[in-house]
Design an enzyme around this catalytic site. Structure first.
Site, short mmCIF file in Angstrom:
data_model
loop_
_atom_site.label_atom_id
_atom_site.label_comp_id
_atom_site.label_asym_id
_atom_site.label_seq_id
_atom_site.Cartn_x
_atom_site.Cartn_y
_atom_site.Cartn_z
N GLU A 1 0.86 -1.16 0.00
CA GLU A 1 -0.06 0.16 0.18
C GLU A 1 1.05 1.17 -0.07
O GLU A 1 2.05 1.17 0.58
CB GLU A 1 -0.97 0.06 1.29
CG GLU A 1 -2.12 -0.70 1.25
CD GLU A 1 -2.89 -0.65 2.56
OE1 GLU A 1 -2.37 0.05 3.47
OE2 GLU A 1 -3.96 -1.53 2.54
N LYS B 1 -1.80 -0.01 19.01
CA LYS B 1 -2.56 1.09 19.94
C LYS B 1 -2.16 1.19 21.46
O LYS B 1 -2.10 0.18 22.16
CB LYS B 1 -4.12 0.69 19.89
CG LYS B 1 -4.71 0.72 18.33
CD LYS B 1 -5.92 0.12 18.24
CE LYS B 1 -6.16 0.04 16.71
NZ LYS B 1 -7.37 -1.04 16.58
N HIS C 1 2.93 0.43 15.59
CA HIS C 1 1.54 0.16 14.89
C HIS C 1 0.48 -0.35 15.84
O HIS C 1 -0.36 -1.02 15.51
CB HIS C 1 1.77 -0.67 13.60
CG HIS C 1 2.78 -0.08 12.63
ND1 HIS C 1 2.46 1.31 11.97
CD2 HIS C 1 3.53 -0.34 11.89
CE1 HIS C 1 3.40 1.76 11.13
NE2 HIS C 1 4.32 0.60 11.35
P1 ADP Z 1 -3.03 -4.66 11.85
O1 ADP Z 1 -3.97 -5.60 11.26
O2 ADP Z 1 -1.55 -5.68 12.20
O3 ADP Z 1 -3.31 -4.09 13.25
P2 ADP Z 1 -3.56 -2.44 10.21
O4 ADP Z 1 -3.64 -2.80 8.73
O5 ADP Z 1 -4.71 -2.35 11.16
O6 ADP Z 1 -2.71 -3.66 10.63
O7 ADP Z 1 -2.57 -1.47 10.43
C1 ADP Z 1 -2.07 -1.02 11.84
C2 ADP Z 1 -1.62 0.50 11.88
O8 ADP Z 1 -0.54 0.50 10.71
C3 ADP Z 1 -2.44 1.70 11.39
O9 ADP Z 1 -3.33 1.84 12.37
C4 ADP Z 1 -1.31 2.41 10.73
O10 ADP Z 1 -0.70 3.11 12.00
C5 ADP Z 1 -0.29 1.90 10.18
N1 ADP Z 1 -0.80 1.63 8.71
C6 ADP Z 1 -1.35 0.48 8.27
N2 ADP Z 1 -1.34 0.95 6.81
C7 ADP Z 1 -0.96 2.08 6.51
C8 ADP Z 1 -0.75 3.06 5.24
N3 ADP Z 1 -0.97 2.45 4.10
N4 ADP Z 1 -0.28 4.19 5.59
C9 ADP Z 1 0.35 4.52 6.81
N5 ADP Z 1 0.14 3.70 7.95
C10 ADP Z 1 -0.34 2.51 7.86
#
Ligand code: ADP
Length: 461
Positions: free
Chosen positions: A205, A242, A240
């Site tokens: 992404e 919370k 990444h």
């Molecule tokens: P997981 O399932 O491991 O929690 P997520 O897809 O929910 O992964 O992403 C977790 C965090 O990673 C997001 O809250 C953000 O901080 C960061 N993140 C994910 N995708 C992106 C992106 N395309 N650009 C910037 N930060 C991202």
């Protein structure tokens, strides 16, 4: 689905979420069953249930809570009507959901089919597209050949985020700012994903600069009624993951909030979603938002949504699994308009980690544990009491502290007071760090983005 009343519910989990589930059951007049590992034989969740049984003898501590067949056999033997998986462990395991139902035990969550449609991030992006909701620009399929990654980089530029399709908990992710990092990251993210999730697939992404993480709580009854409970801002993250969450967001103009919550419902509708789920978005610096994933389970931070809406999400999950409709008196959500939002809530995750040593988990005996209380405070604790043993075997969440106030500032002041009241000795915690976060002017303005902690190393002292 035929409506029935559960008499006995098992939590296939441990710690604070198991206790949260038992409380919801007891309030509904349902008796409770705990499972615990050898390492958890003195853990509090065991004693908070009406019955408790050891599982996974001779297995590794984590594996004890992952033994699908053993857990289901135990549930059958003890006349359990339904299993709540909590979060983590078996919560998003479609095979578990399927086997529960095959054995006549209700799974308190979405169907295995819905889990499969959403559990894989690449598949979930397709669901969002089909629902007409914007996703972060990315690859349509997992990367098979390096060339496909290089073509994406050429078209979209750097930075790029490499993500595990099966990822969760911030694992299997790498950020690449150039070709070398991209090629190395593909390898390392893929091996990490294979080790953690048994699936090496990764996709790409565009890496958004300083986004906010905004997610929408949804609830569906499986009969076509779906509602949202507004949003949570979970931008304050470390690696990444919370750390502090609050609701509602301070960064959404009213029309954006409405559009975002409506889009969350569109995605849930696309799969005919049943039970509680969370649709996650990133909000960029220009105020545009993009879908990233949907989590088909209750989340750690559901407490803040409960506080601003006055609704009990875990009870609603149980009632939906019983076959009740949202409009039934027990759930009492005849339409979207019946969910009201009032005030602000903030949650801090107190962990047994040492912020001055790169958040290394700490272990030992809690020689002193005195928690806060008082107006506007809610506590969801796991194994937290004077004398408790904190072991290295499980995640380091000790207690979730949530505060509520009519204004965000009031909620923040209550949280500050609440954190000051805690006395935890014997094991290091992140309380001082959390205080630094929630008293920071950027936090108080509601403006933290996902880079906040990285950009403020002074928070660690
Ligand atoms: P997981 O399932 O491991 O929690 P997520 O897809 O929910 O992964 O992403 C977790 C965090 O990673 C997001 O809250 C953000 O901080 C960061 N993140 C994910 N995708 C992106 C992106 N395309 N650009 C910037 N930060 C991202």
């Amino acid at each position: 689905m035929e409506a029935r009343k559960f008499r006995k519910v098992m939590a296939a989990n441990r710690g604070e979420i198991a206790i949260r589930i038992f409380r919801a059951c007891t309030e509904l007049g349902i008796s409770t069953v705990a499972i615990y590992s050898e390492e958890d034989k003195l853990s509090l969740h065991r004693y908070k249930a009406d019955e408790a049984y050891q599982v996974g003898k001779g297995k590794a501590p984590i594996d004890a809570y992952l033994g699908i067949d053993e857990i289901i056999a135990l549930a059958k033997k003890r006349d359990v009507d339904a299993i709540h998986p909590g979060y983590g462990f078996l919560a998003e395991n479609a095979e578990f959901a399927e086997k529960c139902e095959q054995n006549g035990i209700a799974f308190i969550g979405p169907t295995a089919e819905m889990q499969r449609a959403l559990g894989d991030k690449v598949a979930a992006r397709k669901v969002a597209k089909a629902a007409g909701v914007a996703t972060v620009p990315g690859t349509e399929e997992p990367i098979v050949h390096e060339e496909d990654a290089l073509i994406f980089a050429k078209n979209h530029g750097y930075p790029i985020i490499i993500k595990a399709a099966a990822g969760g908990g911030g694992r299997g992710m790498r950020v690449a700012t150039n070709q070398k990092e991209l090629l190395e990251g593909l390898q390392s993210a893929s091996s990490e994903a294979k080790a953690a999730f048994g699936d090496p697939s990764v996709f790409l992404e565009r890496y958004l600069k300083n986004p906010k993480h905004i997610e929408v709580q949804v609830l569906g009854d499986g009969y076509g009624s779906l509602v949202h409970f507004y949003e949570r801002d979970c931008s304050i993250q470390r690696r990444h993951q919370k750390v502090v969450e609050f609701a509602p967001s301070l960064a959404l103009p009213g029309d954006t909030r409405l559009a975002l919550c409506t889009d969350a419902l569109k995605i849930a509708k696309q799969v005919g979603y049943r039970n509680a789920g969370t649709v996650e978005f990133l909000l960029d610096e220009e105020g545009r938002y993009y879908f990233i994933e949907m989590n088909p389970r209750i989340q750690v931070e559901h407490t803040v949504t409960e506080m601003i809406t006055g609704r009990n999400l875990v009870q609603a999950q149980i009632l939906i699994a019983e076959g009740k409709r949202l409009s039934d008196p027990e759930i009492n959500i005849p339409n979207q308009g019946s969910i009201e939002m009032r005030g602000f809530a903030i949650q801090c995750r107190i962990t047994t980690e040492d912020p001055t040593n790169n958040f290394a988990p700490d272990f030992g005996t809690l020689t002193t544990y005195r928690s806060s209380a008082g107006c506007g405070v809610r506590l969801d604790a796991g194994n937290a009491f004077t004398g408790a043993q904190i072991t290295p075997h499980y995640d380091s969440l000790l207690v979730k502290v949530s505060s509520w106030g009519l204004t965000f500032t009031e909620a923040a002041h209550i949280m500050d007071r609440s954190l000051q009241e805690f006395r935890v000795r014997g094991v290091k915690t992140n309380i001082g760090f959390l205080e630094n976060v929630i008293t920071h002017p950027v936090f108080l303005a509601g403006e933290c983005n996902t880079s906040f902690i990285d950009q403020h190393p002074e928070l660690l002292v």
